[in-house]
Design a protein around this motif. Structure first.
Motif, PDB file in Angstrom:
ATOM      1  N   ASN A 226      46.900  64.059  42.322  1.00 48.74           N
ATOM      2  CA  ASN A 226      47.828  63.879  41.204  1.00 48.74           C
ATOM      3  C   ASN A 226      48.949  62.923  41.598  1.00 48.74           C
ATOM      4  O   ASN A 226      49.504  63.012  42.693  1.00 48.74           O
ATOM      5  CB  ASN A 226      48.423  65.230  40.797  1.00 48.74           C
ATOM      6  CG  ASN A 226      47.391  66.135  40.145  1.00 48.74           C
ATOM      7  OD1 ASN A 226      46.498  65.666  39.447  1.00 48.74           O
ATOM      8  ND2 ASN A 226      47.522  67.433  40.371  1.00 48.74           N
ATOM      9  N   ASP A 227      49.264  61.998  40.696  1.00 49.87           N
ATOM     10  CA  ASP A 227      50.347  61.039  40.917  1.00 49.87           C
ATOM     11  C   ASP A 227      51.549  61.515  40.097  1.00 49.87           C
ATOM     12  O   ASP A 227      51.681  61.198  38.911  1.00 49.87           O
ATOM     13  CB  ASP A 227      49.905  59.642  40.475  1.00 49.87           C
ATOM     14  CG  ASP A 227      50.894  58.558  40.891  1.00 49.87           C
ATOM     15  OD1 ASP A 227      52.057  58.906  41.194  1.00 49.87           O
ATOM     16  OD2 ASP A 227      50.507  57.380  40.898  1.00 49.87           O
ATOM     17  N   VAL A 228      52.415  62.276  40.752  1.00 51.84           N
ATOM     18  CA  VAL A 228      53.541  62.893  40.051  1.00 51.84           C
ATOM     19  C   VAL A 228      54.524  61.839  39.551  1.00 51.84           C
ATOM     20  O   VAL A 228      55.038  61.925  38.430  1.00 51.84           O
ATOM     21  CB  VAL A 228      54.248  63.909  40.971  1.00 51.84           C
ATOM     22  CG1 VAL A 228      55.456  64.526  40.261  1.00 51.84           C
ATOM     23  CG2 VAL A 228      53.275  64.995  41.420  1.00 51.84           C
ATOM     24  N   GLU A 229      54.795  60.831  40.365  1.00 46.35           N
ATOM     25  CA  GLU A 229      55.777  59.816  39.993  1.00 46.35           C
ATOM     26  C   GLU A 229      55.362  59.040  38.756  1.00 46.35           C
ATOM     27  O   GLU A 229      56.186  58.719  37.907  1.00 46.35           O
ATOM     28  CB  GLU A 229      56.014  58.871  41.170  1.00 46.35           C
ATOM     29  CG  GLU A 229      56.680  59.547  42.378  1.00 46.35           C
ATOM     30  CD  GLU A 229      56.958  58.548  43.484  1.00 46.35           C
ATOM     31  OE1 GLU A 229      56.607  57.354  43.316  1.00 46.35           O
ATOM     32  OE2 GLU A 229      57.518  58.957  44.523  1.00 46.35           O
ATOM     33  N   ARG A 230      54.093  58.728  38.646  1.00 46.31           N
ATOM     34  CA  ARG A 230      53.598  57.974  37.492  1.00 46.31           C
ATOM     35  C   ARG A 230      53.155  58.878  36.343  1.00 46.31           C
ATOM     36  O   ARG A 230      52.678  58.382  35.322  1.00 46.31           O
ATOM     37  CB  ARG A 230      52.439  57.072  37.927  1.00 46.31           C
ATOM     38  CG  ARG A 230      52.823  56.022  38.963  1.00 46.31           C
ATOM     39  CD  ARG A 230      51.601  55.230  39.408  1.00 46.31           C
ATOM     40  NE  ARG A 230      50.945  54.567  38.289  1.00 46.31           N
ATOM     41  CZ  ARG A 230      49.724  54.034  38.337  1.00 46.31           C
ATOM     42  NH1 ARG A 230      49.015  54.127  39.451  1.00 46.31           N
ATOM     43  NH2 ARG A 230      49.218  53.444  37.282  1.00 46.31           N
ATOM     44  N   ASN A 231      53.298  60.189  36.538  1.00 46.78           N
ATOM     45  CA  ASN A 231      52.899  61.160  35.527  1.00 46.78           C
ATOM     46  C   ASN A 231      51.414  61.002  35.154  1.00 46.78           C
ATOM     47  O   ASN A 231      51.046  60.987  33.978  1.00 46.78           O
ATOM     48  CB  ASN A 231      53.781  61.033  34.272  1.00 46.78           C
ATOM     49  CG  ASN A 231      53.631  62.251  33.358  1.00 46.78           C
ATOM     50  OD1 ASN A 231      53.025  63.251  33.725  1.00 46.78           O
ATOM     51  ND2 ASN A 231      54.190  62.150  32.153  1.00 46.78           N
ATOM     52  N   ARG A 232      50.604  60.911  36.192  1.00 45.54           N
ATOM     53  CA  ARG A 232      49.154  60.824  36.007  1.00 45.54           C
ATOM     54  C   ARG A 232      48.529  61.988  36.779  1.00 45.54           C
ATOM     55  O   ARG A 232      48.452  61.968  38.008  1.00 45.54           O
ATOM     56  CB  ARG A 232      48.600  59.489  36.494  1.00 45.54           C
ATOM     57  CG  ARG A 232      49.159  58.278  35.728  1.00 45.54           C
ATOM     58  CD  ARG A 232      48.649  56.971  36.331  1.00 45.54           C
ATOM     59  NE  ARG A 232      47.218  56.824  36.167  1.00 45.54           N
ATOM     60  CZ  ARG A 232      46.628  56.264  35.111  1.00 45.54           C
ATOM     61  NH1 ARG A 232      47.369  55.805  34.108  1.00 45.54           N
ATOM     62  NH2 ARG A 232      45.319  56.161  35.046  1.00 45.54           N
ATOM     63  N   TRP A 233      48.101  62.996  36.023  1.00 47.57           N
ATOM     64  CA  TRP A 233      47.518  64.197  36.619  1.00 47.57           C
ATOM     65  C   TRP A 233      46.011  64.174  36.415  1.00 47.57           C
ATOM     66  O   TRP A 233      45.530  63.834  35.328  1.00 47.57           O
ATOM     67  CB  TRP A 233      48.123  65.448  35.975  1.00 47.57           C
ATOM     68  CG  TRP A 233      49.620  65.508  36.110  1.00 47.57           C
ATOM     69  CD1 TRP A 233      50.537  64.812  35.370  1.00 47.57           C
ATOM     70  CD2 TRP A 233      50.368  66.277  37.058  1.00 47.57           C
ATOM     71  NE1 TRP A 233      51.815  65.102  35.786  1.00 47.57           N
ATOM     72  CE2 TRP A 233      51.745  66.005  36.815  1.00 47.57           C
ATOM     73  CE3 TRP A 233      50.037  67.184  38.063  1.00 47.57           C
ATOM     74  CZ2 TRP A 233      52.755  66.608  37.564  1.00 47.57           C
ATOM     75  CZ3 TRP A 233      51.040  67.789  38.799  1.00 47.57           C
ATOM     76  CH2 TRP A 233      52.380  67.502  38.558  1.00 47.57           C
ATOM     77  N   HIS A 234      45.308  64.542  37.463  1.00 48.32           N
ATOM     78  CA  HIS A 234      43.838  64.500  37.394  1.00 48.32           C
ATOM     79  C   HIS A 234      43.205  65.884  37.432  1.00 48.32           C
ATOM     80  O   HIS A 234      42.010  66.021  37.146  1.00 48.32           O
ATOM     81  CB  HIS A 234      43.296  63.651  38.545  1.00 48.32           C
ATOM     82  CG  HIS A 234      43.829  62.252  38.542  1.00 48.32           C
ATOM     83  ND1 HIS A 234      43.414  61.297  37.639  1.00 48.32           N
ATOM     84  CD2 HIS A 234      44.764  61.645  39.318  1.00 48.32           C
ATOM     85  CE1 HIS A 234      44.056  60.155  37.860  1.00 48.32           C
ATOM     86  NE2 HIS A 234      44.880  60.344  38.873  1.00 48.32           N
ATOM     87  N   TYR A 235      43.974  66.875  37.793  1.00 44.89           N
ATOM     88  CA  TYR A 235      43.482  68.251  37.748  1.00 44.89           C
ATOM     89  C   TYR A 235      44.665  69.185  37.509  1.00 44.89           C
ATOM     90  O   TYR A 235      45.825  68.801  37.677  1.00 44.89           O
ATOM     91  CB  TYR A 235      42.724  68.627  39.030  1.00 44.89           C
ATOM     92  CG  TYR A 235      43.565  68.577  40.285  1.00 44.89           C
ATOM     93  CD1 TYR A 235      44.173  69.726  40.793  1.00 44.89           C
ATOM     94  CD2 TYR A 235      43.746  67.383  40.975  1.00 44.89           C
ATOM     95  CE1 TYR A 235      44.940  69.679  41.950  1.00 44.89           C
ATOM     96  CE2 TYR A 235      44.506  67.326  42.132  1.00 44.89           C
ATOM     97  CZ  TYR A 235      45.092  68.482  42.609  1.00 44.89           C
ATOM     98  OH  TYR A 235      45.862  68.432  43.752  1.00 44.89           O
TER      99      TYR A 235
END
Length: 304
Positions: A226-235
């Protein structure tokens, strides 16, 4: 003197002749010995040694064939057992899918806030009332839309239109419980991920949401972090999402009936249970039939 010399010459020739005869006899004996019947005394009788060796070899061969016959029978027996085991596994899986389907379609209950109770309620429908905090939306992507009606009928089978987008996760303040939880409002296509593209669905009023309880999700192999800074969650990482939004680690998937016009499409719960046991059943029983026929043709048919 001459007679002595003649005797020596005669003796030498005689020795040479005897050596030649001895070599001939040795060669013949060597060549003919394997084919000769040599007798060996056993129990006071003379028994042909070659015939005895042949019968012993034949007995050993019959013993090997008998062992091979019953050993190879293990193959169809084992494959039959595996096929039967897969039949039982399929019955168990079908029952599990049926139970999950009942949970996701049962009458909703009030949301409990006890973590121990929630851990035993995954896929259970619950009802909450409160307000969304649209300023802290999270996006789980890429995701494809689930057909809610078909998903309810055919648990474990996913349907997709081929397009991709994201699931919108929004903090939800429960006015009756006094806590903030996380709600998966549903699916939006790629071009409508930004909130300003779907302002009609960003309601500020108090609403009632019916959803399905979900627990945290372990990252699967090949799934990015998960990329918290870019607000991109994958699970679905409840601990990480709760840390970012300040909500409790309680997560529900809003059902299709909770969809707000102009907002994300609810009912995106994926009851993804693999059910490939029928393929395994056909494979094992097919191998059982094939190896049984081969065993019959080799050990039974030729006798009959």
């Amino acid at each position: 003197m001459s007679s002595l010399k003649a005797a020596l010459v005669y003796s030498s020739r005689l020795l040479t002749t005897l050596k030649k005869q001895t070599n001939v006899i040795y060669i013949k004996r060597t060549l003919l010995l394997p084919t000769l019947t040599v007798f060996k005394r056993t129990d006071g009788r003379f028994v042909p040694f070659v015939r005895q060796c042949s019968s012993t070899a034949a007995g050993a061969e019959r013993g090997e064939d008998s062992f091979l016959k019953w050993f190879l029978l293990l193959i169809p027996a084992t494959t039959f057992g595996l096929g039967t085991w897969q039949v039982k596994r399929r019955q168990w899986k079908m029952q599990l899918i049926n139970d999950l389907t009942k949970l996701t379609t049962a009458e909703p209950i009030p949301l409990p806030i006890d973590p121990h109770e929630l851990n035993s309620l995954e896929y259970r429908r619950v009802r909450v009332r409160g307000r969304f905090d649209h300023s802290q939306e999270l996006y789980v992507l890429p995701r494809s839309p689930v057909d809610p009606e078909k998903e309810a009928r055919e648990a474990g089978r996913l349907s997709s239109s081929g397009e991709t987008g994201a699931n919108v996760i929004t903090p939800f303040y429960c006015t009756d419980l006094g806590i903030t939880i996380l709600v998966n409002r549903g699916y939006v296509p790629r071009q409508r991920i930004r909130p300003e593209t779907r302002m009609k669905g960003q309601v500020e009023d108090e609403v009632e949401v019916v959803g399905v309880v979900r627990l945290t999700e372990q990252r699967k192999p090949f799934v990015p972090n998960n990329d918290v800074e870019r607000n991109r969650w994958h699970y679905r990482d409840l601990e990480g999402m709760s840390t970012v939004t300040g909500a409790e680690p309680i997560f529900i998937d809003a059902d299709f009936g909770s969809t707000i016009p102009g907002g994300p499409l609810g009912g995106q719960t994926r009851v993804a249970l693999r059910n490939e046991h029928m393929q395994y059943i056909m494979t094992w029983y097919g191998l059982c039939a094939a190896t049984s026929y081969m065993w019959f043709a080799k050990f039974i048919k030729k006798i009959v």
